[in-house]
Design a protein around this motif. Structure first.
Motif, short mmCIF file in Angstrom:
data_model
loop_
_atom_site.label_atom_id
_atom_site.label_comp_id
_atom_site.label_asym_id
_atom_site.label_seq_id
_atom_site.Cartn_x
_atom_site.Cartn_y
_atom_site.Cartn_z
N VAL A 1 0.83 -1.20 0.00
CA VAL A 1 0.00 0.00 0.00
C VAL A 1 0.87 1.25 0.00
N GLY A 2 0.44 2.23 -0.80
CA GLY A 2 1.17 3.48 -0.91
C GLY A 2 2.09 3.55 -2.10
N ALA A 3 2.32 2.42 -2.77
CA ALA A 3 3.16 2.44 -3.97
C ALA A 3 2.47 3.23 -5.08
N PRO A 4 3.23 3.91 -5.96
CA PRO A 4 2.62 4.65 -7.06
C PRO A 4 1.71 3.76 -7.91
N GLN A 5 0.60 4.33 -8.36
CA GLN A 5 -0.38 3.59 -9.13
C GLN A 5 -0.42 4.06 -10.58
N THR A 6 -1.07 3.28 -11.42
CA THR A 6 -1.20 3.61 -12.83
C THR A 6 -1.99 4.91 -13.00
N ALA A 7 -1.51 5.79 -13.89
CA ALA A 7 -2.21 7.04 -14.20
C ALA A 7 -2.98 6.87 -15.51
N GLY B 1 -18.10 2.05 8.36
CA GLY B 1 -17.93 2.18 9.80
C GLY B 1 -16.52 1.91 10.29
N ILE B 2 -15.67 1.37 9.43
CA ILE B 2 -14.29 1.06 9.81
C ILE B 2 -13.29 2.07 9.25
N TYR B 3 -13.77 3.16 8.64
CA TYR B 3 -12.87 4.11 8.00
C TYR B 3 -11.86 4.67 9.00
N ARG B 4 -10.60 4.55 8.68
CA ARG B 4 -9.46 5.05 9.44
C ARG B 4 -9.27 4.36 10.78
N TYR B 5 -10.07 3.32 11.04
CA TYR B 5 -9.89 2.62 12.32
C TYR B 5 -10.43 1.20 12.19
N MET B 6 -9.66 0.34 11.54
CA MET B 6 -9.99 -1.07 11.55
C MET B 6 -9.52 -1.63 12.89
N TYR C 1 -0.09 -4.57 3.48
CA TYR C 1 -1.11 -5.16 2.61
C TYR C 1 -1.16 -4.41 1.28
N ASN C 2 -2.11 -4.78 0.41
CA ASN C 2 -2.11 -4.21 -0.94
C ASN C 2 -2.72 -2.81 -0.96
N HIS C 3 -2.56 -2.14 -2.09
CA HIS C 3 -3.00 -0.76 -2.21
C HIS C 3 -4.51 -0.66 -2.46
N GLY C 4 -5.03 -1.47 -3.39
CA GLY C 4 -6.42 -1.33 -3.81
C GLY C 4 -7.41 -1.42 -2.68
N TYR C 5 -7.17 -2.32 -1.72
CA TYR C 5 -8.08 -2.48 -0.59
C TYR C 5 -7.77 -1.47 0.52
N THR C 6 -6.51 -1.39 0.90
CA THR C 6 -6.15 -0.69 2.13
C THR C 6 -6.21 0.82 1.99
N ASP C 7 -5.78 1.34 0.84
CA ASP C 7 -5.73 2.79 0.68
C ASP C 7 -7.11 3.42 0.80
N ASN C 8 -8.14 2.71 0.38
CA ASN C 8 -9.50 3.26 0.50
C ASN C 8 -9.92 3.43 1.95
N ILE C 9 -9.54 2.48 2.81
CA ILE C 9 -10.03 2.48 4.18
C ILE C 9 -9.13 3.28 5.11
N LEU C 10 -7.82 3.18 4.93
CA LEU C 10 -6.87 3.83 5.84
C LEU C 10 -6.07 4.94 5.18
N ASN C 11 -6.36 5.24 3.90
CA ASN C 11 -5.57 6.19 3.14
C ASN C 11 -4.15 5.65 2.99
N SER C 12 -3.21 6.46 2.56
CA SER C 12 -1.84 5.97 2.36
C SER C 12 -1.05 6.11 3.65
N PRO C 13 -0.16 5.15 3.94
CA PRO C 13 0.53 5.17 5.24
C PRO C 13 1.37 6.41 5.46
N TYR C 14 1.94 6.98 4.42
CA TYR C 14 2.78 8.17 4.61
C TYR C 14 1.93 9.43 4.74
#
Length: 821
Positions: free
Chosen positions: A281-287, A638-643, A707-720
């Motif tokens: 998660v957080g790796a650059p994605q396709t533009a 209901g789990i946004y930013r706090y799983m 974990y991966n970007h597609g799932y995690t970035d939506n719920i917790l945003n990017s780690p950095y």
């Protein structure tokens, strides 16, 4: 071992495999060994992939009554009757279920084995459009059905059924446009001019070359414009209905990022082999960009989005990381104090375009555009002539956009037959419902409403009705409905309690229904498309052994959570419950998934294990915690930013209910689950150690930053960008809180939740000097276990964990004293 001995062993194996197996005895008592066998061998294999023949006379489906290694294609008459296996020869002649129909549903174009075919639906005769060694794909009708379009080698082609003529419509080329050979440097330009002035032969040859170039340019006008892609790739090539424009999506892959490697130790080669999996998660994605090729003007454009409403809107969570309005004054002696900005510079978010979607008359088009942070979805009208877009609808979600009929892509969208209104699904009301918007005046209308979800929606072929699947009667039931095209009351068609997955016949008079109930696996039924009509069962997939056990129909209850929300759950209770007896809470995986419902669970092995536990006197609770599907936007996000927040407190509130209402001892409650369920189990054992005495965490995420970007970035945003969300949501930070007995199980070739995850947590537990934990590893298993031996070993360990820790004074840790395992 000598080779002769090895050959003797290999020669013996087929004979043993072919040995006759005696009929199975009735299933009077459950054991782990029995329920973890290959389901296809002892339960039966349910039908799947239901489809109709194009003439509506037969129903096709995948099935496996022979208990073979894989499913085969079967068919039955629409009116019922004998089921027969479809021969290989017949399969070769069948069109694929995917494809494109012309507006009048008289023809269908489809791809099969890399070639394109055109099917006459009246005569059922197919005409081959292409026969090449290259693969042709994405067939569609073009120019109001006059042509067939398809892609080959990254370019768009059309074929005319009347003349048989094939035309290449685009000429995309990788790399950069080559230069014309003319000098650009000032010194070189001077030298060239000097040469032309001094030498007649050079001047004449230069004039000849320019003449050849003019001729080549004139001839090239007969061919499509060469479009140089650089390092981009092209996708979704479409010819506009009037043939003037080709639209396409450009994808720019990010620079090479480090890929996580999963080593496979047990291999055919005898050597350790590395599996390349994914970035973290957080790796650059396709533009992505939307390109428009104006054929008439021989010009290309890339669509811009700068005027898109809210494109510069930053998510609310960023305020937690913003600098104070006024920075404290730097010490006078600190000459190196960096300047402070009161407000970060405005930045435009990247977007991903989908479409265009053209009206049936070809006069209008719209796009679906999603922001890369997945917090916005725009629906805009598109004028390809001016490259202008106009906003029709914007859905903003400070968590992330998703829900039934929406997903992570364009969602369920289309045009109504008036060529003026667009239909789509949105969670604007808090539940996914069906909407229309008029492109001429922007007027929006909700066609459905209420505290339920529209899970699927499709227009009838005559465009006069909607056919919907929804959980209107109960969150744990799915029924099939119809509704007038402009909205109105929903007429319920199916009535059997549970879930009905409906596939309409081509004439829409008959329904092929894949139906199941809580304790009855999926079977195929057929019924008339009429409210209250009786459904006739076609398949009988279950073995006598499976049917001989009285599988429980658990209660569907609600738990009043601490914040007042009603949380749905399945409750399994012993017929004669022990006072202050033990209980187990099961946590389903995936996060966004529903399991407290009235149909056959995809967690079938866990369902059977729960029956075994109840036989042994356990009470079992299976909760659709916050983040689960089926209950609308508030539960989904209901789990946004706090799983490990509300999704965990729902488990704790469930444990409290077990103790207060169902006679369970609060000191004898265990918890287990896999994947997301394993993650919750770890959070429970680490942060609620006085609630759960034992836990089994299977294939668990231990640190969301891995974990991966597609799932995690939506719920917790990017780690950095949102380190707070990752720190409070990752079990590895809470491992010091472990008190109870913890079992962890993980496949060593898990390409989803990597084995590295559980290894890192194990090292953390070692350094914390924790002793009450164990790790069981499975060398040949990926995320979803396949081998019955692995399932059996894993669940024997889980049962042992609960029998040892939730039954003080048990005589046998394996549980054999209470009926075997």
């Amino acid at each position: 071992m000598r080779s002769s001995t090895l050959l003797a062993v290999l020669a013996w194996l087929p004979a043993a495999a072919l040995a006759q197996t005696p009929p199975a005895a009735p299933l009077t008592a459950l054991t782990v060994e029995k329920i973890m066998r290959d389901p296809a061998q002892w339960i039966g294999n349910s039908p799947s992939n239901i489809g109709w023949s194009e003439d509506g006379k037969r129903i096709y489906f995948l099935w496996n009554p022979e208990k073979a290694r894989r499913d085969s294609l079967y068919s039955t008459a629409a009116s019922g009757g004998a089921i027969r296996k479809v021969s290989v020869a017949e399969q070769r002649s069948l069109p694929t279920t995917a494809g494109d129909y012309d507006p009048k549903y008289t023809r269908k174009v489809y791809e099969k084995d890399g070639d394109i075919f055109l099917l006459d639906l009246k005569t059922t005769k197919a005409r081959r459009v292409t026969r090449t060694t290259e693969r042709e794909s994405d067939p569609a009708f073009a120019l109001q059905g006059q042509l067939i379009s398809y892609t080959r080698g990254g370019n768009l082609f059309t074929w005319d059924p009347a003349t048989g003529e094939t035309v290449q419509r685009t000429d995309f080329r990788r790399g950069s446009r080559p230069g014309n050979g003319q000098p650009t440097d000032k010194a070189e330009k001077f030298l060239r001019a000097q040469q032309l002035a001094l030498f007649d032969v050079i001047r004449q040859r230069d004039q000849d070359q320019k003449a050849r170039q003019r001729l080549q340019k004139a001839l090239a006008r007969l061919n499509p414009k060469a479009i140089w892609l650089g390092q981009q790739t092209v996708q979704n090539l479409q010819l506009s209905p009037d043939g003037r424009f080709v639209t396409y999506r450009l994808a720019q892959e990010p620079a090479a990022e480090k890929i996580a490697v999963v080593p496979s130790f047990v291999t055919a080669s005898g050597f350790t082999e590395d599996l390349s999996t994914r970035t973290k998660v957080g790796a650059p994605q396709t533009a992505y960009e939307l390109g428009i090729y104006d054929i008439g003007r021989d010009t290309t454009f890339v669509l811009g989005y700068k005027e898109l409403e809210g494109l510069d809107q930053q998510p609310a969570y960023r305020k937690e990381y913003a600098l104070p309005a006024k920075a404290p004054a730097a010490d006078a002696t600190d000459k190196a104090a960096p300047p402070r900005k009161d407000k970060p510079a405005t930045e435009l978010r990247r977007v991903e375009p989908y479409g265009p979607y053209w009206s049936e008359n070809g006069q209008r088009a719209f796009l679906v555009i999603r922001s890369s942070d997945n917090k916005d979805r725009w629906i805009v009208s598109l004028d390809p002539t001016t490259q202008k877009i106009s906003l029709l609808d914007r859905q903003r979600d400070e968590a992330w956009i998703n829900g039934p009929g929406i997903g992570y892509g364009p969602g369920n969208v289309g045009w109504l037959p008036d060529n003026q209104r667009i239909w789509f699904q949105s969670e604007e009301s808090g539940y996914s419902h069906l909407y229309t918007v008029d492109v001429t005046n922007g007027q929006k209308k909700a066609l459905t409403s209420g505290n339920f979800e529209v899970q699927k929606a499709q227009l009838s072929r005559d465009k006069k009705l909607w056919y919907l699947t929804a959980n209107k009667t109960h969150p744990g039931e799915q029924h099939f409905y119809r509704m007038p095209v402009d909205g109105g009351p929903l007429t319920q068609i199916t009535s059997m309690p549970g879930a009905s997955e409906v596939t309409l016949s081509p004439d829409e008079k008959t329904l092929a229904v894949r139906y199941s109930y809580t304790n009855k696996p999926w079977e195929l039924y057929v019924m008339p498309n009429k409210p209250g009509a009786k459904a006739r069962q076609i398949t009988n997939s279950l073995t006598e052994e499976f049917k001989s056990y009285p599988w429980r129909d658990p209660e569907i209850i609600t738990i009043k959570a601490r914040d007042g929300a009603d949380v749905y759950a399945r409750l399994y209770r012993p017929a004669k419950a022990e006072a202050q007896g033990p209980a187990v809470i099961f946590v389903h995986g995936a996060g966004y998934l529903q399991n407290a419902h009235k149909w056959w669970s995809q967690y079938s092995r866990e369902y059977m294990f729960h029956n075994l536990l109840v036989d042994k006197g356990y009470t079992v609770l299976d909760i659709d915690y916050r983040g689960s599907a089926g209950y609308g936007r508030a539960v989904r996000t209901g789990i946004y930013r706090y799983m490990g927040g509300k999704d965990l407190t729902d488990q704790v509130d469930g444990a409290k209910l077990l103790a207060e209402k169902y006679g369970v001892s609060p000191q004898r409650i265990g918890i287990y689950g896999g994947s997301y369920g394993g993650f919750i189990t770890l959070m429970a054992m680490f942060t609620q150690p006085d609630v759960f005495k034992a836990g089994a965490a299977l294939r668990s995420v231990t640190d969301w930053a891995h974990y991966n970007h597609g799932y995690t970035d939506n719920i917790l945003n990017s780690p950095y960008n949102d380190s707070i969300a990752y720190a409070r949501s990752s079990p590895i930070y809470y491992a010091e809180g472990l008190k109870g007995a913890l079992l962890m199980c993980h496949g060593m070739v898990d390409t989803n939740v990597h084995f590295q995850d559980i290894v890192r947590l194990s090292q953390r537990l070692i350094e914390l000097h924790k002793e009450n934990w164990e790790l069981a590893v499975y060398p040949v298993e990926d995320h979803g276990f396949v081998e019955p031996a692995s399932w059996t070993d894993e669940y024997k360990r889980i049962l042992k964990l609960f029998e040892t820790n939730l039954r003080p004074g048990a005589t046998n840790a394996s549980g054999s004293s209470s009926g075997g395992n």
